[in-house]
Design a protein around this motif. Structure first.
Motif, short mmCIF file in Angstrom:
data_model
loop_
_atom_site.label_atom_id
_atom_site.label_comp_id
_atom_site.label_asym_id
_atom_site.label_seq_id
_atom_site.Cartn_x
_atom_site.Cartn_y
_atom_site.Cartn_z
N LEU A 174 0.79 -1.36 -0.03
CA LEU A 174 -0.03 0.03 0.02
C LEU A 174 1.02 1.13 -0.05
N CYS A 175 0.44 2.25 -0.55
CA CYS A 175 1.43 3.58 -0.69
C CYS A 175 1.74 4.08 0.50
N HIS A 176 2.93 4.33 0.66
CA HIS A 176 3.29 5.37 2.16
C HIS A 176 3.33 6.45 2.06
N GLU A 177 3.90 7.11 1.02
CA GLU A 177 4.09 8.60 1.06
C GLU A 177 3.50 9.27 0.04
N ARG A 178 3.23 8.50 -1.16
CA ARG A 178 3.03 9.20 -2.63
C ARG A 178 2.41 8.17 -3.34
N VAL A 179 1.36 8.45 -4.21
CA VAL A 179 0.64 7.78 -5.33
C VAL A 179 1.51 8.05 -6.56
N ARG A 180 1.74 7.04 -7.38
CA ARG A 180 2.44 7.20 -8.61
C ARG A 180 1.55 6.90 -9.80
N PHE A 181 0.21 6.55 -9.68
CA PHE A 181 -0.59 6.40 -10.96
C PHE A 181 -1.92 6.31 -10.45
N VAL A 182 -2.74 6.50 -11.21
CA VAL A 182 -4.34 6.54 -11.06
C VAL A 182 -4.77 5.06 -10.71
N GLY A 183 -5.19 4.61 -9.57
CA GLY A 183 -5.20 3.28 -9.21
C GLY A 183 -4.28 2.65 -8.45
N ASP A 184 -3.36 3.34 -8.11
CA ASP A 184 -2.37 3.10 -6.83
C ASP A 184 -3.13 2.66 -5.56
N ALA A 185 -2.79 1.62 -5.06
CA ALA A 185 -3.65 0.92 -3.72
C ALA A 185 -3.26 1.92 -2.55
N VAL A 186 -4.12 2.69 -1.86
CA VAL A 186 -3.73 3.75 -0.77
C VAL A 186 -4.35 2.69 0.52
N ALA A 187 -5.24 2.27 0.46
CA ALA A 187 -5.94 1.60 1.88
C ALA A 187 -6.73 0.43 1.56
N VAL A 188 -6.92 -0.63 2.58
CA VAL A 188 -7.71 -1.72 2.28
C VAL A 188 -8.28 -2.01 3.39
N VAL A 189 -9.56 -2.61 3.41
CA VAL A 189 -10.62 -2.78 4.27
C VAL A 189 -10.83 -3.98 4.22
N ALA A 190 -11.01 -4.92 5.44
CA ALA A 190 -11.42 -6.32 5.66
C ALA A 190 -12.72 -6.33 6.53
N ALA A 191 -13.77 -6.97 5.93
CA ALA A 191 -14.96 -7.01 6.91
C ALA A 191 -15.68 -8.17 6.48
N ASP A 192 -16.59 -8.56 7.69
CA ASP A 192 -17.60 -9.84 7.42
C ASP A 192 -18.29 -9.82 6.36
N ASN A 193 -18.69 -8.65 5.72
CA ASN A 193 -19.72 -8.93 4.36
C ASN A 193 -19.34 -7.72 3.64
N ARG A 194 -19.55 -7.89 2.10
CA ARG A 194 -19.32 -7.04 1.19
C ARG A 194 -19.94 -5.59 1.48
N GLU A 195 -21.07 -5.54 2.04
CA GLU A 195 -21.54 -4.22 2.41
C GLU A 195 -20.82 -3.50 3.23
N ALA A 196 -20.39 -3.84 4.47
CA ALA A 196 -19.47 -3.37 5.39
C ALA A 196 -18.25 -2.88 4.82
N ALA A 197 -17.84 -3.62 4.06
CA ALA A 197 -16.41 -3.30 3.41
C ALA A 197 -16.49 -2.20 2.49
N GLU A 198 -17.74 -2.00 1.70
CA GLU A 198 -17.94 -0.88 0.74
C GLU A 198 -18.15 0.39 1.39
N GLU A 199 -19.26 0.20 2.31
CA GLU A 199 -19.44 1.43 3.40
C GLU A 199 -18.28 1.97 4.05
N SER A 200 -17.30 1.03 4.49
CA SER A 200 -16.11 1.53 5.02
C SER A 200 -15.21 2.19 4.24
N LEU A 201 -15.05 1.59 3.05
CA LEU A 201 -14.29 2.12 2.05
C LEU A 201 -14.65 3.35 1.90
#
Length: 139
Positions: free
Chosen positions: A90-117
């Motif tokens: 996951l990016c530390h200090e800068r992003v270098r392209f559109v679509g670079d991964a910045v954060a990730v969520v893990a949840a019990d269901n898809r809806e909670a993961a999407e809402e959290s994101l």
């Protein structure tokens, strides 16, 4: 020469009937999984080149069913890549392209993961595009 048992022969596809009738279940469908399985979602950069000034995950972490919200600060300094080891998980200090991964969520269901994101707040400082490989290597 011995006759081959598969190459050059018609092979019965055991899942063909389920697929053509629409009854087949795919891994991306709801209801497929194992007990305790978590759903993951990744927040991607909307910018081609930017400094990450701040990431606030506090609201995202409070959503019911969210087990973890991670940013570059939660991942090792180790870099990896397909041809060149130049990317963090996951990016530390800068992003270098559109679509670079910045954060990730893990949840019990898809809806909670999407809402959290949607609740992760990232403050960026957009940087100029770099078109010279030597100049880009210096950043």
């Amino acid at each position: 020469m011995a006759e081959l048992s598969v190459v050059g022969k018609n092979v019965i596809k055991v899942d063909a009937l389920e697929k053509v009738t629409g009854r087949a279940k795919y891994a991306s469908e709801e209801g497929i999984g194992i007990p305790g399985m978590l759903y993951g979602k990744i927040l991607y950069s909307p910018y081609a080149h930017a400094k990450i000034l701040k990431i606030d995950t506090s609201k995202a972490s409070r959503i019911k069913g969210v087990r973890a919200v991670l940013t570059g600060k939660d991942t090792p300094e180790h870099r990896s890549g397909w041809m060149v080891d130049d990317r963090h998980i996951l990016c530390h200090e800068r992003v270098r392209f559109v679509g670079d991964a910045v954060a990730v969520v893990a949840a019990d269901n898809r809806e909670a993961a999407e809402e959290s994101l949607d609740l992760i707040e990232v403050e960026y400082e957009e940087l100029p595009a770099l078109f010279d490989p030597e100049e880009a290597n210096e950043t």
